[in-house]
Design a protein around this motif. Structure first.
Motif, PDB file in Angstrom:
ATOM      1  N   GLY A 117       0.784  -1.225   0.000  1.00 46.24           N
ATOM      2  CA  GLY A 117       0.000   0.000   0.000  1.00 46.24           C
ATOM      3  C   GLY A 117       0.817   1.276   0.000  1.00 46.24           C
ATOM      4  N   TYR A 118       2.155   1.146   0.021  1.00 41.53           N
ATOM      5  CA  TYR A 118       3.026   2.323   0.034  1.00 41.53           C
ATOM      6  C   TYR A 118       4.102   2.132  -1.037  1.00 41.53           C
ATOM      7  CZ  TYR A 118       0.630   3.128   4.414  1.00 41.53           C
ATOM      8  OH  TYR A 118      -0.350   3.319   5.362  1.00 41.53           O
ATOM      9  N   GLU A 119       3.631   2.004  -2.275  1.00 47.90           N
ATOM     10  CA  GLU A 119       4.491   1.618  -3.382  1.00 47.90           C
ATOM     11  C   GLU A 119       5.652   2.595  -3.593  1.00 47.90           C
ATOM     12  OE1 GLU A 119       2.525   1.708  -7.159  1.00 47.90           O
ATOM     13  OE2 GLU A 119       3.953   0.326  -8.089  1.00 47.90           O
ATOM     14  N   ARG A 120       5.359   3.873  -3.524  1.00 47.30           N
ATOM     15  CA  ARG A 120       6.394   4.871  -3.785  1.00 47.30           C
ATOM     16  C   ARG A 120       7.436   4.901  -2.665  1.00 47.30           C
ATOM     17  NH1 ARG A 120       5.350   8.254  -7.938  1.00 47.30           N
ATOM     18  NH2 ARG A 120       3.259   8.156  -8.838  1.00 47.30           N
ATOM     19  N   ILE A 121       6.997   4.819  -1.434  1.00 48.25           N
ATOM     20  CA  ILE A 121       7.933   4.831  -0.315  1.00 48.25           C
ATOM     21  C   ILE A 121       8.838   3.616  -0.364  1.00 48.25           C
ATOM     22  CG2 ILE A 121       8.113   4.636   2.197  1.00 48.25           C
ATOM     23  CD1 ILE A 121       5.644   6.400   2.423  1.00 48.25           C
ATOM     24  N   VAL A 122       8.250   2.457  -0.602  1.00 47.65           N
ATOM     25  CA  VAL A 122       9.035   1.216  -0.656  1.00 47.65           C
ATOM     26  C   VAL A 122      10.058   1.285  -1.789  1.00 47.65           C
ATOM     27  CG1 VAL A 122       8.935  -1.267  -1.072  1.00 47.65           C
ATOM     28  CG2 VAL A 122       7.228  -0.181   0.404  1.00 47.65           C
ATOM     29  N   ALA A 123       9.614   1.709  -2.978  1.00 45.65           N
ATOM     30  CA  ALA A 123      10.534   1.809  -4.114  1.00 45.65           C
ATOM     31  C   ALA A 123      11.654   2.798  -3.831  1.00 45.65           C
ATOM     32  CB  ALA A 123       9.769   2.220  -5.374  1.00 45.65           C
ATOM     33  N   ALA A 124      11.328   3.917  -3.166  1.00 42.22           N
ATOM     34  CA  ALA A 124      12.338   4.933  -2.870  1.00 42.22           C
ATOM     35  C   ALA A 124      13.345   4.430  -1.835  1.00 42.22           C
ATOM     36  CB  ALA A 124      11.666   6.212  -2.376  1.00 42.22           C
ATOM     37  N   PHE A 125      12.868   3.753  -0.802  1.00 39.79           N
ATOM     38  CA  PHE A 125      13.777   3.166   0.185  1.00 39.79           C
ATOM     39  C   PHE A 125      14.728   2.167  -0.486  1.00 39.79           C
ATOM     40  CE2 PHE A 125      11.299   4.199   4.211  1.00 39.79           C
ATOM     41  CZ  PHE A 125      12.382   4.792   4.855  1.00 39.79           C
ATOM     42  N   GLU A 126      14.184   1.311  -1.342  1.00 42.24           N
ATOM     43  CA  GLU A 126      15.003   0.294  -1.991  1.00 42.24           C
ATOM     44  C   GLU A 126      15.984   0.918  -2.982  1.00 42.24           C
ATOM     45  OE1 GLU A 126      12.230  -2.575  -3.525  1.00 42.24           O
ATOM     46  OE2 GLU A 126      12.066  -3.581  -1.577  1.00 42.24           O
ATOM     47  N   GLN A 127      15.557   1.970  -3.666  1.00 42.27           N
ATOM     48  CA  GLN A 127      16.463   2.684  -4.574  1.00 42.27           C
ATOM     49  C   GLN A 127      17.615   3.305  -3.794  1.00 42.27           C
ATOM     50  OE1 GLN A 127      16.808   2.776  -7.691  1.00 42.27           O
ATOM     51  NE2 GLN A 127      17.999   4.602  -8.163  1.00 42.27           N
ATOM     52  N   PHE A 128      17.296   3.954  -2.694  1.00 38.40           N
ATOM     53  CA  PHE A 128      18.337   4.542  -1.857  1.00 38.40           C
ATOM     54  C   PHE A 128      19.301   3.469  -1.377  1.00 38.40           C
ATOM     55  CE2 PHE A 128      20.286   6.207   1.968  1.00 38.40           C
ATOM     56  CZ  PHE A 128      20.536   7.539   1.666  1.00 38.40           C
ATOM     57  N   GLY A 129      18.753   2.324  -0.956  1.00 37.09           N
ATOM     58  CA  GLY A 129      19.588   1.235  -0.480  1.00 37.09           C
ATOM     59  C   GLY A 129      20.520   0.694  -1.539  1.00 37.09           C
ATOM     60  N   LEU A 169      11.616   1.211 -10.642  1.00 36.96           N
ATOM     61  CA  LEU A 169      12.502   1.263  -9.481  1.00 36.96           C
ATOM     62  C   LEU A 169      12.242   0.077  -8.562  1.00 36.96           C
ATOM     63  CD1 LEU A 169      12.111   5.049  -8.638  1.00 36.96           C
ATOM     64  CD2 LEU A 169      13.981   3.977  -9.894  1.00 36.96           C
ATOM     65  N   PRO A 170      13.236  -0.366  -7.792  1.00 40.33           N
ATOM     66  CA  PRO A 170      14.601   0.162  -7.722  1.00 40.33           C
ATOM     67  C   PRO A 170      15.448  -0.331  -8.897  1.00 40.33           C
ATOM     68  CG  PRO A 170      14.413  -1.708  -6.270  1.00 40.33           C
ATOM     69  CD  PRO A 170      13.029  -1.459  -6.828  1.00 40.33           C
ATOM     70  N   ARG A 171      16.504   0.402  -9.205  1.00 34.28           N
ATOM     71  CA  ARG A 171      17.411   0.029 -10.286  1.00 34.28           C
ATOM     72  C   ARG A 171      18.654  -0.653  -9.721  1.00 34.28           C
ATOM     73  NH1 ARG A 171      16.564   6.128 -12.331  1.00 34.28           N
ATOM     74  NH2 ARG A 171      14.672   5.837 -13.568  1.00 34.28           N
ATOM     75  N   PRO A 172      19.200  -1.611 -10.455  1.00 30.61           N
ATOM     76  CA  PRO A 172      20.426  -2.268  -9.984  1.00 30.61           C
ATOM     77  C   PRO A 172      21.652  -1.415 -10.292  1.00 30.61           C
ATOM     78  CG  PRO A 172      19.738  -3.215 -12.072  1.00 30.61           C
ATOM     79  CD  PRO A 172      18.675  -2.215 -11.692  1.00 30.61           C
ATOM     80  N   TYR A 173      22.675  -1.543  -9.458  1.00 24.80           N
ATOM     81  CA  TYR A 173      23.913  -0.792  -9.657  1.00 24.80           C
ATOM     82  C   TYR A 173      25.106  -1.734  -9.514  1.00 24.80           C
ATOM     83  CZ  TYR A 173      21.177   3.452  -9.445  1.00 24.80           C
ATOM     84  OH  TYR A 173      20.252   4.433  -9.712  1.00 24.80           O
ATOM     85  N   SER A 174      25.922  -1.812 -10.557  1.00 31.68           N
ATOM     86  CA  SER A 174      27.136  -2.616 -10.549  1.00 31.68           C
ATOM     87  C   SER A 174      28.334  -1.682 -10.451  1.00 31.68           C
ATOM     88  CB  SER A 174      27.228  -3.465 -11.824  1.00 31.68           C
ATOM     89  OG  SER A 174      28.540  -3.965 -11.998  1.00 31.68           O
ATOM     90  N   LEU A 175      29.092  -1.807  -9.366  1.00 34.40           N
ATOM     91  CA  LEU A 175      30.266  -0.964  -9.196  1.00 34.40           C
ATOM     92  C   LEU A 175      31.293  -1.245 -10.286  1.00 34.40           C
ATOM     93  CD1 LEU A 175      31.876   1.134  -7.609  1.00 34.40           C
ATOM     94  CD2 LEU A 175      32.700  -0.721  -6.138  1.00 34.40           C
ATOM     95  N   ALA A 176      31.480  -2.513 -10.633  1.00 29.48           N
ATOM     96  CA  ALA A 176      32.452  -2.866 -11.659  1.00 29.48           C
ATOM     97  C   ALA A 176      32.095  -2.219 -12.993  1.00 29.48           C
ATOM     98  CB  ALA A 176      32.526  -4.384 -11.813  1.00 29.48           C
TER      99      ALA A 176
END
Length: 313
Positions: free
Chosen positions: A146-158, A268-275
């Motif tokens: 029920g809080y799609e935007r908050i969850v996506a934003a938390f996971e994106q930040f993470g 979102l969230p998007r994956p990030y590869s440091l390499a």
């Protein structure tokens, strides 16, 4: 307290302050519980100021807990079961947002980003410890529906934070109260080929730190927008969005408000590869040696796109 349009006019106040010189600070109270529901109380701005006057001398911990409990019983008596569940979820979410703010040092965001965006990037050890704690905490979360935007934003930040801390954890070295990106090229006897290798490595990493700091700022502002949209319309109405600072005293500094372009929240969230990000950055820098005078327009970079996959060799 409600306005006619139904918005809650309130501020989250701490029963026990996290600061040793703050109102009702309790040195024996567990630090991990400071931003949890048990230590928070919702008050109007006027009463928030009132209870914290003179270090909270006029309002004890026991009095605030009693006032909170009395209010909750009165509200429970007027509220249906479904509404109580919604209220409980929102209270937990509000406490989690408060914890995020503290561990992410949101109120010190310009200072945090200014340190990471220096020519020689560094971060305070205590701030780095909090960010590592926050990263682990975000990985552990089970979010409500029920809080799609908050969850996506938390996971994106993470995701962005995890990528940045991967670089910090692998490469930064301690110096007094700081962690800093070492300048290996300054520590060697004259060796042209090794000097070039170490200088290039430092330059690429410093640029990647800058890109990830920008992306983390966007993710922080995404979360601020999401909380205001789905949980509290007045969230950070006074403080506003966080700003990123870059530059230094020699060449000048600037602050920027960075946000993602309007996007489908389902992306979102998007994956990030440091390499992948390291490899793409090195390529855009012409290998990474700063003496080649190849620069990157950091503000034009799509960091998520650069982080998607490694380039073919």
């Amino acid at each position: 307290m409600l306005q006619e349009h139904g918005a809650v006019i309130g501020e989250e106040a701490h029963v026990r302050s996290s600061r040793p010189d703050g109102p009702r600070h309790d040195p024996e109270y567990p630090s991990e519980k400071l931003d949890t529901y048990d230590n928070l109380i919702l008050l109007c701005p006027t009463h928030h100021t009132t209870i914290d006057k003179e270090s909270g001398a006029a309002w004890s911990i026991e009095e605030l807990q009693r006032m909170k409990a009395d209010h909750e019983r009165a509200i429970d008596a007027m509220t249906g079961a479904a509404d109580l569940v919604t209220r409980d979820i929102q209270e937990v979410l509000a406490a989690q947002v408060a914890l995020w703010e503290r561990l992410a040092h949101v109120d010190e965001w310009q200072k945090l980003t200014a340190c990471l965006n220096q020519v020689h990037p560094f971060i305070r050890k205590d701030v780095a410890d909090d960010l590592f704690t926050l990263s682990t905490w975000l990985l552990q979360r089970r979010w409500p529906s029920g809080y799609e935007r908050i969850v996506a934003a938390f996971e994106q930040f993470g995701n962005v934070l995890g990528c940045l801390l991967q670089l910090v954890g692998r490469n930064f070295e301690p110096r007094e109260e700081l962690l800093e990106l070492p300048r290996g090229h300054k520590r060697i006897d004259w060796n042209p080929s090794l000097y070039t290798e170490l200088l290039t490595d430092f330059n690429v990493k410093a640029n990647v730190i800058w890109l990830l700091t920008m992306e983390l700022t966007r993710a922080a502002n995404l979360l601020i927008t999401a909380v205001a949209s789905e949980l509290d319309p007045l969230y950070r109405m006074a403080e506003g969005y966080v700003l990123m600072q870059d530059g230094d005293a020699i060449f000048g500094s600037s602050v920027s408000r960075l946000e993602y372009a309007p996007t489908d929240i389902r992306s979102l969230p998007r994956p990030y590869s440091l390499a992948a990000l390291m490899q793409r950055t090195a390529k855009e820098l012409g290998g990474g040696d700063p003496r080649r005078e190849r620069d990157v327009d950091h503000y034009a970079v799509n960091v998520a796109e650069w982080s998607e996959h490694t380039l073919e060799t």
